[in-house]
Scaffold this active site. Sequence first.
Site: not given
Length: 651
Positions: A16, A39, A20-21, A133, A24
């Site tokens: 979904i 995640k 960058g890391m 963030d 999900v």
Amino acid sequence: MIGKVLGKRYEIIEKIGGGGMAIVYKAKCALLNRFVAIKVLRPEFINDKDLLDKFRKESQAAASLSHPNIVNVYDVGEEDDIYYIVMEYVNGKTLKEVIKEKGKLNKDEILDFTRQIALALKHAHANHVVHRDIKPHNILITEDHRAKVTDFGIALAATSSTITNTGSIIGSVHYFSPEQARGGYTDEKSDLYSLGIVMYEMATGRLPFEGDAPITIALKHIQENPELPSQYNPSISKDLEIIIMKLLQKEQINRYANAAALIEDLYKVKNNFELGDMDNTLRMEDSPTQIIPMVTANEIKELTENRRKDSNSPTNKNNREDGKKRKILIGSAIGAALLAALVFTFAFFYISDFLKTEDVVVPNFVGMTMDEATKEAATIGLKLNVTRKPDDAPKDEVIKQTTSPNMKVRKGFEVKIVVSEGSELAVVPDLEYKDEADVPSILKKNGLVAGDVKREPSDLPIGTVINQNPRAGFKAERGSTVNYVVSEGPATAMVVMPDLRGKTLEEAKAEITKNKLQVGTTDPKYSDVYAAGLVISQNIDPNVETPEGSVVNLVVSQGPENPGSNEGETEENNNGNTPVTKQITINLSTYSGIVNVEVYEVTALSNVKIYGKEYNLDNLRPEEKIIKVPVTGLGSEQYTVYINGENKGNL
């Protein structure tokens, strides 16, 4: 990953999203029968030990947060080099998608979404978690317009729009604060700056700072002031613009003190109250003091050469001729100004020796006693702003400081520290009906730890807490244990095994089903005692408590092995060694309705039921009301007939 099961309970259904890391996925939790978002860390990061340690540590910190405007973190796991976080599944859009669809949001939408995000930050900051963030991509909007902040404590995006400092990712370049751009100390006010960028984007449909490269945007955060939102959205209210610009102040001290203060002003604007005079806070200097990147020697050399080339150009030669004429007219003014400048310069350097303040290095106060920290601060010329709070650390020990150790500051700088008030009694939380997996984090949040865990049958789902000790609301020493009982599902009910001997096979099966048991095998066996079709024995003894669902095996009579051998044989010529089959005649013509007939063989030890059946006489013809029951025995045998439970005598 689609179809893979993680942690023996989370089945991956579909992808979904991703960044960058991490990627999900939507998944189904088999234990609690609900959808979750998982995640999964991208494979290229699994060999980075520092990143993995931070991923685990900060994910666990995020799991301690519980607020309606924060996406809940349920679980953190690792399996076959797959590192994952299990989160609440939110069906909706990101705030970024909402802004792209609408372009600009109206005043009520901006106030409502900002208030909800600020409430989430207030809760996080109270639990010493700084997001680092905040951006529209990390804010989910549900179908009923609730804002939920996600990615708490895991702001580790590895994209071209991030800035790193000694290998540590510190935020998304379009939204992070000046102190993040400088690689300096970040705190709760850094999140508020990022929220100001989000508000700016909601109000104008654009970002305050853009650039070709991340470093260009980062420098703008440090050096440039954003255009007023009203230049791009004239309909924005003055008070809302004031709030946005206060959040976007370069210096942390000029922003809101905390999320609670921001929420208070949002409430005032929502209800058309006056915010008060903020001009002093928002006034911009013509030449503000700024932190700018260091200029290298090569850059100085290049700048000098460019200036020399410019001075030799034809345009500059003409300008020099014109300048000679102007020099005559302003010569006297220059002389006066030169004299004044010499006096001012002498005075400036003379006085500056008295005003100069030297830099000092902030020590690590954490672990010091209050007295030690006070003496250390006085020695190097720093001020302390002290806050006290209960903690497991010894009383009067410094447990936190807002300014990082080894950071250079001016003498007289105020360093905020948090000092332990010592342990206090903790209130035991209510664990009943909570999921077993959530209990350790709930207890940790309340200063307690999990104790003995027992499992008992219960009607509640497996893994649900059904009892606890101490009870909810009880005050206990911080760090003490709480025992609790977890449901292992419904208990197995017990039934009393009925006596099936002497019943027909159909009657026996009906009795087994009625008692929530299962019919097993039905093995045939010759019998000189039981008539054909009657149950001889059962594998579970009568009147014994048996778990529901148990299998009952039966042995059913086939009658005597050689019934024909006795035909025509009379009692006179029977020597008593050969089984003889006879019939017991029972007349039911005087009865009506449902009649129960039972025949028992009378033995020295007990009576054995060899026949049992119910008859509906209303459905029988007169000749059918004469019942004949075959019995087989040796020599002289005695039988008792019961009709509707009444003994009709021995035969």
